[in-house]
Design a protein around this motif. Structure first.
Motif, PDB file in Angstrom:
ATOM      1  N   TYR A  92       0.819  -1.204   0.000  1.00  0.00           N
ATOM      2  CA  TYR A  92       0.000   0.000   0.000  1.00  0.00           C
ATOM      3  C   TYR A  92       0.862   1.267   0.000  1.00  0.00           C
ATOM      4  O   TYR A  92       0.407   2.332  -0.432  1.00  0.00           O
ATOM      5  N   ALA A  93       2.094   1.164   0.460  1.00  0.00           N
ATOM      6  CA  ALA A  93       2.978   2.329   0.513  1.00  0.00           C
ATOM      7  C   ALA A  93       3.584   2.668  -0.844  1.00  0.00           C
ATOM      8  O   ALA A  93       3.800   3.839  -1.153  1.00  0.00           O
ATOM      9  N   ILE A  94       3.840   1.655  -1.678  1.00  0.00           N
ATOM     10  CA  ILE A  94       4.627   1.909  -2.888  1.00  0.00           C
ATOM     11  C   ILE A  94       3.896   1.590  -4.191  1.00  0.00           C
ATOM     12  O   ILE A  94       4.248   2.121  -5.245  1.00  0.00           O
ATOM     13  N   CYS A  95       2.853   0.774  -4.157  1.00  0.00           N
ATOM     14  CA  CYS A  95       2.236   0.300  -5.397  1.00  0.00           C
ATOM     15  C   CYS A  95       1.018   1.132  -5.801  1.00  0.00           C
ATOM     16  O   CYS A  95       0.268   1.618  -4.948  1.00  0.00           O
ATOM     17  N   ASP A  96       0.840   1.283  -7.115  1.00  0.00           N
ATOM     18  CA  ASP A  96      -0.314   2.014  -7.654  1.00  0.00           C
ATOM     19  C   ASP A  96      -1.524   1.099  -7.797  1.00  0.00           C
ATOM     20  O   ASP A  96      -2.640   1.470  -7.462  1.00  0.00           O
ATOM     21  N   ARG A  97      -1.274  -0.096  -8.325  1.00  0.00           N
ATOM     22  CA  ARG A  97      -2.366  -1.053  -8.538  1.00  0.00           C
ATOM     23  C   ARG A  97      -1.924  -2.430  -8.052  1.00  0.00           C
ATOM     24  O   ARG A  97      -0.751  -2.659  -7.765  1.00  0.00           O
ATOM     25  N   VAL A  98      -2.889  -3.360  -7.998  1.00  0.00           N
ATOM     26  CA  VAL A  98      -2.598  -4.718  -7.559  1.00  0.00           C
ATOM     27  C   VAL A  98      -3.291  -5.724  -8.476  1.00  0.00           C
ATOM     28  O   VAL A  98      -4.428  -5.502  -8.911  1.00  0.00           O
ATOM     29  N   THR A  99      -2.575  -6.790  -8.786  1.00  0.00           N
ATOM     30  CA  THR A  99      -3.132  -7.946  -9.483  1.00  0.00           C
ATOM     31  C   THR A  99      -3.029  -9.129  -8.529  1.00  0.00           C
ATOM     32  O   THR A  99      -1.939  -9.417  -8.021  1.00  0.00           O
ATOM     33  N   ILE A 100      -4.149  -9.801  -8.284  1.00  0.00           N
ATOM     34  CA  ILE A 100      -4.186 -10.896  -7.315  1.00  0.00           C
ATOM     35  C   ILE A 100      -4.402 -12.217  -8.053  1.00  0.00           C
ATOM     36  O   ILE A 100      -5.296 -12.332  -8.903  1.00  0.00           O
ATOM     37  N   MET A 101      -3.572 -13.208  -7.709  1.00  0.00           N
ATOM     38  CA  MET A 101      -3.680 -14.528  -8.329  1.00  0.00           C
ATOM     39  C   MET A 101      -4.036 -15.582  -7.286  1.00  0.00           C
ATOM     40  O   MET A 101      -3.629 -15.488  -6.127  1.00  0.00           O
ATOM     41  N   ARG A 102      -4.792 -16.572  -7.726  1.00  0.00           N
ATOM     42  CA  ARG A 102      -5.131 -17.708  -6.869  1.00  0.00           C
ATOM     43  C   ARG A 102      -5.385 -18.920  -7.749  1.00  0.00           C
ATOM     44  O   ARG A 102      -6.096 -18.830  -8.746  1.00  0.00           O
ATOM     45  N   ASP A 103      -4.758 -20.042  -7.379  1.00  0.00           N
ATOM     46  CA  ASP A 103      -4.969 -21.302  -8.101  1.00  0.00           C
ATOM     47  C   ASP A 103      -4.746 -21.159  -9.607  1.00  0.00           C
ATOM     48  O   ASP A 103      -5.511 -21.693 -10.419  1.00  0.00           O
TER      49      ASP A 103
END
Length: 497
Positions: free
Chosen positions: A202-213
């Motif tokens: 949360y301090a350094i990233c603009d966006r997030v991509t989340i992976m599962r399985d």
């Protein structure tokens, strides 16, 4: 858009590792890529960088469809990867590392002056003023990170992939790294930041991509993804079959404490862990990837040595120098990766099951076959191991039956404490419920179990209480009465706030 990966699929020997995964990164953006072990992050990156070839899907980089045949090809095209174990030559100088395989030359000879000047200049842009003639091994982990980034910059990288870049850095060094990332952003360089510490993301990233399985399950700006939602997407929901196993109860304070840890630490991975396991109970150990769960188990079992804190077994302080000492004290460990650290694939069920018991089965250096056969037959029947015979190679068994054999390996040593790391990883839903029911029955018979699991439903089904770890610290202790999916995810999401 700088990078677009769409519909990426990959299988190994018929087992799916990625299923239509996707990832997009803009110029000058810091993208977080997160997910638990086995989510598919590493496979996706290896496909991007040419280490693996995809089965399906398309990759577009700087507007052109690409398919890199080797990592060197992706590097030449502007993609630099900085791995967790920084890939520098420690005995070579800083300048030599920055310009390795691209050394400036004059009349065919190495131009060391130009190399030193260039290395010093690029490092100064990151506010780093060091002697570039010194070997890399002389510098801290944070400085080595800067050197690796400087090398990427001199390669004119458009995308820098950082794999767990803060895992070996202290708080001050993390701050230096983040300033360097912001400098890269200002130059229009994109960063793919693979990490697990939520506060850092949360301090350094603009966006997030989340992976599962093996799938991409969520994408969002960081500001629009609350921590609870991020954790929920990482962990997912499944295993409704365990609901029937959920029971009342929990810690029985009258039972003696079999294992206790007080402020135990070792290096940066385990900083301050406290927990207790009582006789006849299943104590859960939860936390996101990198929280220190497996490392804590290794310390208890004597694989790694603690720096500080106290470990007690049955009230007596213990420090095991090696696993043999822990085994002699009635402790067993079923490791997280049964294929790497558990089974010996080409050996038989019999040999795998009695491996830890061999010293007690020998007479004058010869294995007592009759006693071995009696033990193996008893545990195959007791645990319901489905096999042709005890002499069948263990590699021919299903994942669930392999796990039962590993359980039997320790049960036949008559342990008082069993540590089991990710007991149902890689096995089908029916076998998962079977393994958990077996653990619950063993605990009801008096065995103490420390169960490490990423599956919240498993912990909710069988644990008498759960300790939550974050960044090597125990941050919450939830008794059975307070256990819920929301309580566990909330503890993980807030970490050490």
């Amino acid at each position: 858009m700088l990078l677009s990966m769409q519909g990426i699929s990959k299988s190994f020997s018929g087992v799916s590792a990625l299923r239509s995964a996707s990832l997009e990164i803009d110029d000058g953006e810091v993208m977080a890529l997160v997910g638990q072990n086995g989510a598919g992050k590493s496979t996706l990156i290896k496909i991007l960088t040419g280490a693996y070839q995809r089965d399906e899907g398309t990759i577009t980089f700087e507007g052109d469809e690409v398919s890199f045949a080797t990592p060197a090809e992706s590097q030449t095209s502007g993609i630099a990867t900085i791995y967790q174990e920084i890939n520098l030559a420690p005995q070579r100088s800083v300048a030599e590392n920055i310009y390795m395989a691209r050394e400036p030359r004059i009349f065919g000879f190495l131009d060391r002056r130009a190399m030193r000047k260039g290395a010093a200049g690029v490092l100064r842009t990151f506010n780093l003023d060091i002697d570039v003639d010194m070997p890399v091994a002389r510098f801290s982990a944070a400085t080595r990170q800067m050197i690796a980034i400087a090398r990427a910059v001199t390669q004119k990288a458009r995308l820098v992939i950082m794999d767990e870049p803060t895992s070996s850095l202290d708080e001050k060094e993390v701050g230096i790294l983040f300033e360097t990332i912001r400098t890269l952003q200002k130059r229009g360089v994109a960063v793919l930041f693979i990490g697990h510490r939520l506060d850092e993301l949360y301090a350094i990233c603009d966006r997030v991509t989340i992976m599962r399985d093996g799938q991409t399950v969520a994408k969002s700006t960081m500001r629009d993804m609350p921590k609870m939602d991020l954790v929920r997407n990482m962990l997912g929901k499944e295993l409704a079959a365990f609901e029937a196993m959920t029971r009342e109860g929990g810690h029985d304070e009258s039972r003696p404490v079999r294992l206790s840890l007080e402020n135990v630490g070792a290096g940066l991975r385990v900083r301050d862990v406290s927990l207790t396991v009582r006789e006849g109970e299943i104590a859960g150990l939860a936390g996101l990837l990198g929280s220190g769960r497996t490392e804590t188990a290794r310390i208890i079992f004597g694989i790694d040595q603690q720096d500080h804190g106290t470990i007690r077994i049955n009230g007596v302080e213990r420090t095991y120098k090696e696993p043999a000492d822990a085994i002699a004290d009635g402790i067993g460990l079923v490791s997280e990766d049964r294929k790497v650290d558990g089974i010996i694939p080409d050996m038989s069920i019999r040999e795998n099951m009695t491996l830890a018991l061999l010293p007690k089965l020998k007479k004058a250096g010869v294995v007592d076959r009759d006693r071995q056969n009696e033990i193996v037959t008893r545990y195959i029947k007791a645990l319901g191991v489905k096999c042709v015979s005890p002499d069948q190679p263990i590699k021919e068994l299903s994942g669930g039956n392999q796990q039962k054999v590993l359980l039997a390996r320790w049960l036949c040593t008559d342990p008082r404490l069993l540590i089991i790391d990710e007991p149902t990883r890689g096995i089908d839903i029916g076998a998962k419920a079977e393994i958990l029911k077996l653990l619950r029955n063993l605990a009801d018979q008096g065995l103490s179990v420390l169960m490490i699991s990423s599956e919240l439903e498993e912990l909710l089904a069988v644990a008498d209480g759960v300790t939550v770890l974050s960044d090597g610290r125990s941050i919450a202790h939830l008794p059975r009465a307070d256990l819920s999916e929301t309580a566990l995810m909330s503890a993980m999401a807030h970490q050490a706030d």
